[in-house]
Write an enzyme that holds these catalytic residues in place. Structure first.
Site: not given
Length: 439
Positions: A313, A337-340, A68, A270-271
């Site tokens: 990073e 999020n797949p956009l990065e 966010e 990892p998240r």
């Protein structure tokens, strides 16, 4: 009748917060010991300010976590260009660091006050924001009610409503309406999100698209990247990013399967980096050699897994590969999020549980830049296929970059929806004497 039910429920919530207030201090101390709270700034969670309020108009942005914060950064910069002051609150130490790295002195950062009346009231009394903008899906009843009582416009930006959240609110329609009717405007990510917010009682809803598409590509250290690329040499690489429990083991299975066919390096990010000690132990128990970013380990030819155990990073890790599996989609639900990875030139693989990013995945998959896998075996086959088929991989990469460009425009759409609230503050800010505006 429904109004009475909502008042009773929200009154009970307020009372529960008041009763819990005395024990929250020890709870936050426990979280601080676990590294989940900033010990030095713990009082901010009780609404005590650690910075001076600047003179002039002030917009309060709240972004719960890293994703966010990334999403609203371009919007914050646009607000600052209009000479309006910004305070940004976040809830995690990782997002606080990201805010410092990305925004510096462009915005005042504070940790979000606990959603209890004394903390929220103290925060609002001190900062006196002219407007509150909340990112995505953060709904805190006490904060909403306190803002409503003070007639401070509150706006949901980049708003989304997951399947699970929508079902939960539908079971409490009176409470949902009592809260969402306080929103001056909801700027939703998609048609489906907009429809859901309207159903729950939001009066004014517009559609912008996803602000995350309009963000800059994640930054990276070029010198570190060059050093790692030299160490990797000719080895093929693939990455499992934003992984949740179970998905790191899946990546290990994929690595061991592919290792028999070709030399390759697996990158796991990892998240939640605090899990990395346990993840490393799991990997080494399977006979895999692990290098970690925090140790600055060399990616020697015998290293199987590069464990990305740092915050901020992702731009480095994604630039080290052209194939990325995006987690929280195979063994956990919701997706990430797949956009990065798309904007950084990766062919995307994902499990099917991507409800929170449904719109983005549909567009990426429709254009041929993302593929869904059912299980670990299918993931291994997908990774092998993409690593060994340059034409297919590059086609997916090109399609992903093109899709991201097609999806841009959410920032300008959002700003248009915000004009009735931002334009008066811009005029007010620019009428201030320069010395006062800079204070």
């Amino acid at each position: 009748m429904s109004g009475r039910v909502a008042r009773v429920a929200l009154g009970t919530y307020r009372l529960a917060g008041m009763l819990a207030y005395p024990v929250i201090g020890p709870y936050l101390a426990y979280r601080s010991a676990k590294g989940k709270e900033d010990r030095a700034r713990r009082l901010e969670r009780f609404g005590y300010a650690s910075a001076n309020r600047p003179q002039g108009p002030l917009v309060w942005f709240h972004a719960a976590s890293v994703g966010e914060t990334n999403a609203v950064t371009p919007l914050i910069r646009e607000i600052r260009r209009r000479d309006i002051n910004v305070i940004l609150t976040t809830g995690t130490t990782t997002s606080a660091k990201l805010a410092s790295d990305r925004l510096g002195e462009e915005a005042i950062h504070q940790y979000v006050p606990l959603d209890i009346k004394p903390a929220v009231g103290r925060f609002l009394d001190y900062w006196q924001p002219d407007c509150a903008m909340i990112a995505e899906s953060e709904i805190w009843p006490m904060t909403i009610m306190e803002l409503g009582q003070r007639r401070i416009p509150q706006i949901l930006v980049n708003a989304r409503m997951s399947d699970r959240s929508f079902a939960r609110w539908q079971r409490r329609p009176a409470i949902a309406e009592a809260l969402f009717e306080n929103m001056a405007v909801v700027v939703a990510q998609s048609d489906l999100d907009a429809e859901r917010f309207r159903d729950l009682g939001a009066m004014q809803v517009s559609i912008s698209g996803n602000l995350k598409v309009d963000t800059d590509a994640p930054p990276y250290d070029a010198a570190v990247f060059a050093r790692y690329k030299k160490q990797i040499g000719d080895r093929k690489t693939w990455a499992a990013i934003s992984t949740f429990e179970g998905e790191e083991n899946a990546a290990a299975v994929v690595h061991r399967t592919l290792k028999e066919r070709d030399a390759q390096l697996t990158i796991i990010v990892p998240r939640h980096p605090e899990r990395c000690d346990d993840i490393e132990q799991m990997l080494t128990a399977q006979g895999l050699k692990v290098a970690r970013r925090t140790r600055d380990d060399v990616l020697s030819p015998d290293v199987d897994v590069f464990l990305g155990d740092t915050i901020g990073e992702m731009g480095l890790y994604l630039r080290m590969t052209e194939v990325a599996f995006v987690g929280r989609s195979l063994f956990a639900q919701g997706g990430q999020n797949p956009l990065e990875p798309a904007m950084l030139g990766c062919a995307i693989l994902s499990g099917g549980q991507v409800q929170n990013f449904r719109d983005a995945y549909q567009k990426l998959a429709r254009n041929g830049s993302a593929r869904m896998v059912r299980d670990v075996e299918m993931l291994a086959k997908g990774v092998h296929y993409l690593l060994t088929n340059d034409e297919v991989r590059h086609g997916m990469i090109d399609a992903g970059i093109a899709t991201v460009h097609e999806m841009r425009g959410a920032l300008s759409s959002t700003l248009k929806s915000l004009e009735p609230y931002i334009n008066p503050l811009t005029v007010k800010a620019r009428l201030l004497p320069k010395t006062m505006a800079q204070g």
